[in-house]
Design a protein around this motif. Structure first.
Motif, PDB file in Angstrom:
ATOM      1  N   ILE A   1      50.163  46.803 101.961  1.00 34.38           N
ATOM      2  CA  ILE A   1      49.768  45.430 101.656  1.00 34.38           C
ATOM      3  C   ILE A   1      50.091  45.169 100.188  1.00 34.38           C
ATOM      4  O   ILE A   1      50.248  46.106  99.410  1.00 34.38           O
ATOM      5  CB  ILE A   1      48.267  45.191 101.917  1.00 34.38           C
ATOM      6  CG1 ILE A   1      47.412  46.145 101.074  1.00 34.38           C
ATOM      7  CG2 ILE A   1      47.945  45.324 103.396  1.00 34.38           C
ATOM      8  CD1 ILE A   1      45.917  45.878 101.167  1.00 34.38           C
ATOM      9  N   PRO A   2      50.192  43.906  99.791  1.00 35.51           N
ATOM     10  CA  PRO A   2      50.471  43.628  98.371  1.00 35.51           C
ATOM     11  C   PRO A   2      49.297  44.033  97.497  1.00 35.51           C
ATOM     12  O   PRO A   2      48.136  44.007  97.920  1.00 35.51           O
ATOM     13  CB  PRO A   2      50.662  42.103  98.341  1.00 35.51           C
ATOM     14  CG  PRO A   2      50.845  41.683  99.758  1.00 35.51           C
ATOM     15  CD  PRO A   2      50.128  42.675 100.605  1.00 35.51           C
ATOM     16  N   PHE A   3      49.594  44.411  96.273  1.00 34.73           N
ATOM     17  CA  PHE A   3      48.540  44.604  95.283  1.00 34.73           C
ATOM     18  C   PHE A   3      48.964  43.970  93.974  1.00 34.73           C
ATOM     19  O   PHE A   3      50.140  43.933  93.629  1.00 34.73           O
ATOM     20  CB  PHE A   3      48.171  46.083  95.107  1.00 34.73           C
ATOM     21  CG  PHE A   3      49.259  46.958  94.539  1.00 34.73           C
ATOM     22  CD1 PHE A   3      49.422  47.095  93.163  1.00 34.73           C
ATOM     23  CD2 PHE A   3      50.110  47.651  95.382  1.00 34.73           C
ATOM     24  CE1 PHE A   3      50.414  47.906  92.647  1.00 34.73           C
ATOM     25  CE2 PHE A   3      51.110  48.472  94.868  1.00 34.73           C
ATOM     26  CZ  PHE A   3      51.262  48.601  93.497  1.00 34.73           C
ATOM     27  N   HIS A   4      47.963  43.455  93.267  1.00 32.13           N
ATOM     28  CA  HIS A   4      48.163  42.850  91.959  1.00 32.13           C
ATOM     29  C   HIS A   4      47.512  43.740  90.913  1.00 32.13           C
ATOM     30  O   HIS A   4      46.409  44.246  91.122  1.00 32.13           O
ATOM     31  CB  HIS A   4      47.567  41.446  91.904  1.00 32.13           C
ATOM     32  CG  HIS A   4      48.257  40.456  92.782  1.00 32.13           C
ATOM     33  ND1 HIS A   4      47.819  39.159  92.943  1.00 32.13           N
ATOM     34  CD2 HIS A   4      49.371  40.575  93.554  1.00 32.13           C
ATOM     35  CE1 HIS A   4      48.632  38.518  93.770  1.00 32.13           C
ATOM     36  NE2 HIS A   4      49.570  39.356  94.156  1.00 32.13           N
ATOM     37  N   VAL A   5      48.174  43.914  89.806  1.00 33.79           N
ATOM     38  CA  VAL A   5      47.724  44.824  88.749  1.00 33.79           C
ATOM     39  C   VAL A   5      47.066  44.029  87.635  1.00 33.79           C
ATOM     40  O   VAL A   5      47.642  43.061  87.116  1.00 33.79           O
ATOM     41  CB  VAL A   5      48.910  45.625  88.185  1.00 33.79           C
ATOM     42  CG1 VAL A   5      48.480  46.468  86.984  1.00 33.79           C
ATOM     43  CG2 VAL A   5      49.520  46.519  89.268  1.00 33.79           C
ATOM     44  N   ILE A   6      45.858  44.434  87.252  1.00 32.72           N
ATOM     45  CA  ILE A   6      45.212  43.774  86.119  1.00 32.72           C
ATOM     46  C   ILE A   6      45.904  44.190  84.820  1.00 32.72           C
ATOM     47  O   ILE A   6      46.256  45.359  84.628  1.00 32.72           O
ATOM     48  CB  ILE A   6      43.707  44.093  86.072  1.00 32.72           C
ATOM     49  CG1 ILE A   6      43.006  43.160  85.079  1.00 32.72           C
ATOM     50  CG2 ILE A   6      43.454  45.546  85.742  1.00 32.72           C
ATOM     51  CD1 ILE A   6      41.489  43.190  85.157  1.00 32.72           C
ATOM     52  N   ILE A   7      46.122  43.219  83.966  1.00 36.65           N
ATOM     53  CA  ILE A   7      46.720  43.450  82.646  1.00 36.65           C
ATOM     54  C   ILE A   7      45.640  43.142  81.617  1.00 36.65           C
ATOM     55  O   ILE A   7      45.417  42.001  81.225  1.00 36.65           O
ATOM     56  CB  ILE A   7      47.966  42.564  82.432  1.00 36.65           C
ATOM     57  CG1 ILE A   7      48.975  42.759  83.564  1.00 36.65           C
ATOM     58  CG2 ILE A   7      48.585  42.852  81.069  1.00 36.65           C
ATOM     59  CD1 ILE A   7      49.558  44.148  83.677  1.00 36.65           C
ATOM     60  N   ARG A   8      44.946  44.185  81.223  1.00 38.22           N
ATOM     61  CA  ARG A   8      43.824  44.039  80.285  1.00 38.22           C
ATOM     62  C   ARG A   8      43.758  45.306  79.446  1.00 38.22           C
ATOM     63  O   ARG A   8      43.377  46.367  79.930  1.00 38.22           O
ATOM     64  CB  ARG A   8      42.525  43.817  81.058  1.00 38.22           C
ATOM     65  CG  ARG A   8      41.337  43.437  80.177  1.00 38.22           C
ATOM     66  CD  ARG A   8      40.138  43.050  81.016  1.00 38.22           C
ATOM     67  NE  ARG A   8      38.989  42.769  80.174  1.00 38.22           N
ATOM     68  CZ  ARG A   8      37.763  43.220  80.404  1.00 38.22           C
ATOM     69  NH1 ARG A   8      37.506  43.983  81.458  1.00 38.22           N
ATOM     70  NH2 ARG A   8      36.764  42.908  79.593  1.00 38.22           N
ATOM     71  N   PRO A   9      44.142  45.236  78.183  1.00 38.96           N
ATOM     72  CA  PRO A   9      44.302  46.449  77.380  1.00 38.96           C
ATOM     73  C   PRO A   9      42.993  47.071  76.908  1.00 38.96           C
ATOM     74  O   PRO A   9      42.998  48.214  76.451  1.00 38.96           O
ATOM     75  CB  PRO A   9      45.132  45.981  76.189  1.00 38.96           C
ATOM     76  CG  PRO A   9      44.821  44.526  76.059  1.00 38.96           C
ATOM     77  CD  PRO A   9      44.610  44.034  77.465  1.00 38.96           C
ATOM     78  N   ARG A  10      41.894  46.334  77.020  1.00 40.31           N
ATOM     79  CA  ARG A  10      40.593  46.857  76.564  1.00 40.31           C
ATOM     80  C   ARG A  10      39.494  46.042  77.215  1.00 40.31           C
ATOM     81  O   ARG A  10      39.708  44.965  77.762  1.00 40.31           O
ATOM     82  CB  ARG A  10      40.462  46.754  75.047  1.00 40.31           C
ATOM     83  CG  ARG A  10      40.619  45.352  74.521  1.00 40.31           C
ATOM     84  CD  ARG A  10      40.018  45.166  73.150  1.00 40.31           C
ATOM     85  NE  ARG A  10      40.356  43.871  72.567  1.00 40.31           N
ATOM     86  CZ  ARG A  10      39.755  42.719  72.876  1.00 40.31           C
ATOM     87  NH1 ARG A  10      38.789  42.690  73.785  1.00 40.31           N
ATOM     88  NH2 ARG A  10      40.131  41.588  72.293  1.00 40.31           N
TER      89      ARG A  10
ATOM     90  N   GLY B   1      58.527  46.555  90.552  1.00 38.92           N
ATOM     91  CA  GLY B   1      58.506  45.830  91.819  1.00 38.92           C
ATOM     92  C   GLY B   1      57.119  45.490  92.326  1.00 38.92           C
ATOM     93  O   GLY B   1      56.912  45.292  93.524  1.00 38.92           O
ATOM     94  N   VAL B   2      56.148  45.398  91.415  1.00 38.51           N
ATOM     95  CA  VAL B   2      54.785  45.024  91.777  1.00 38.51           C
ATOM     96  C   VAL B   2      54.762  43.568  92.252  1.00 38.51           C
ATOM     97  O   VAL B   2      55.523  42.729  91.763  1.00 38.51           O
ATOM     98  CB  VAL B   2      53.856  45.230  90.564  1.00 38.51           C
ATOM     99  CG1 VAL B   2      52.480  44.639  90.795  1.00 38.51           C
ATOM    100  CG2 VAL B   2      53.755  46.715  90.230  1.00 38.51           C
ATOM    101  N   ALA B   3      53.852  43.274  93.184  1.00 37.52           N
ATOM    102  CA  ALA B   3      53.804  41.918  93.750  1.00 37.52           C
ATOM    103  C   ALA B   3      53.216  40.890  92.797  1.00 37.52           C
ATOM    104  O   ALA B   3      53.605  39.715  92.827  1.00 37.52           O
ATOM    105  CB  ALA B   3      52.990  41.935  95.042  1.00 37.52           C
TER     106      ALA B   3
END
Length: 250
Positions: A55-64, A89-91
């Motif tokens: 299934i698709p996954f979304h990656v959190i972009i949060r450095p701290r 190739g992340v969704a």
């Protein structure tokens, strides 16, 4: 329930993704360190997630952890992480930047969104820390963001329902609204009906004892309570199944 209602499960790490996927999630938000509200997972975790994900996954972009007012160096890190996710190739990716006065930082959000394409873009609950949700919705639309994750600017979605509905009405289908905030099998149906959200987002965690048989009673990493050193936060697949079933039945 809306016929196309999508349900996303927030997880910590690769085991969480596997559990949520097996339990029927439509999509996953992949994080590290949920104790801090979710931080960017490592490239290794993302690569392994791509290898097993169906299934698709979304990656959190949060450095701290902490607030969403980032230094120039932190912001450059966010851009680099977004580019790495795109190249892998992340969704989709999940991020949010604010100005000191509680407005959306449109300049940064627009640049980050542009760097992310063709990935999907979600503004996370930085939105819930803005001074005016209607103003923030317009700023995110101008920035090109696809969806916003929100509890209606309250700790839980039930308390935030009036604001969630106002946000939905303000969006006018120009941006997707993903409702969250302590959702479980007992309340997710009500939130789905009354918020009219396009998507729902929840975490279903349980804390279990780790497998270490030797435990040093004198050291706690990073100032955490000693018992936390030997505990794991896992996604509970049974809780995921119950909550999804309740949402589908609403």
């Amino acid at each position: 329930m809306k016929p196309d209602l999508l349900i996303e499960v927030c997880v910590e790490g690769i085991d969480g993704l596997a559990a949520a996927q097996a339990a029927g999630a439509d999509r996953v938000e992949l994080c590290a360190s949920l104790l801090e509200g979710g931080l960017t997972p490592s490239v290794g975790v993302i690569r392994e997630a791509l290898a097993i994900a169906r299934i698709p996954f979304h990656v959190i972009i949060r450095p701290r952890g902490g607030d969403f007012l980032y230094s120039d160096l932190e912001y450059r890190t966010m851009l680099a992480d977004i580019r790495a996710c795109r190249e892998l190739g992340v969704a989709g990716v999940v991020f949010g930047c604010l100005l000191p006065d509680g407005r959306i930082d449109e300049v940064r959000m627009t640049e980050l969104t542009g760097a992310a394409r063709p990935m999907a873009v979600t503004c996370h609950r930085a939105f819930d820390m803005t001074r005016d949700p209607a103003e923030a919705i317009e700023a995110l639309i101008r920035s090109g963001v696809d969806r916003v994750l929100t509890s209606g600017q309250r700790d839980c979605a039930i308390e935030g329902l009036p604001t969630l509905r106002r946000i939905h009405d303000a969006a006018r289908s120009r941006i997707r609204i993903m409702a969250c905030g302590q959702l479980d099998h007992a309340n997710i149906g009500r939130v789905a009906r009354e918020s009219q959200a396009d998507e729902l987002h929840f975490a279903a965690h349980r804390v279990v004892s780790g497998g270490m048989t030797f435990r040093n009673p004198h050291v706690g990493m990073g100032g955490t309570a000693l018992e936390r050193e030997y505990q794991l936060t896992l996604t509970d697949p049974d809780a995921v199944r119950r909550t999804i079933a309740a949402a589908r039945a609403a």
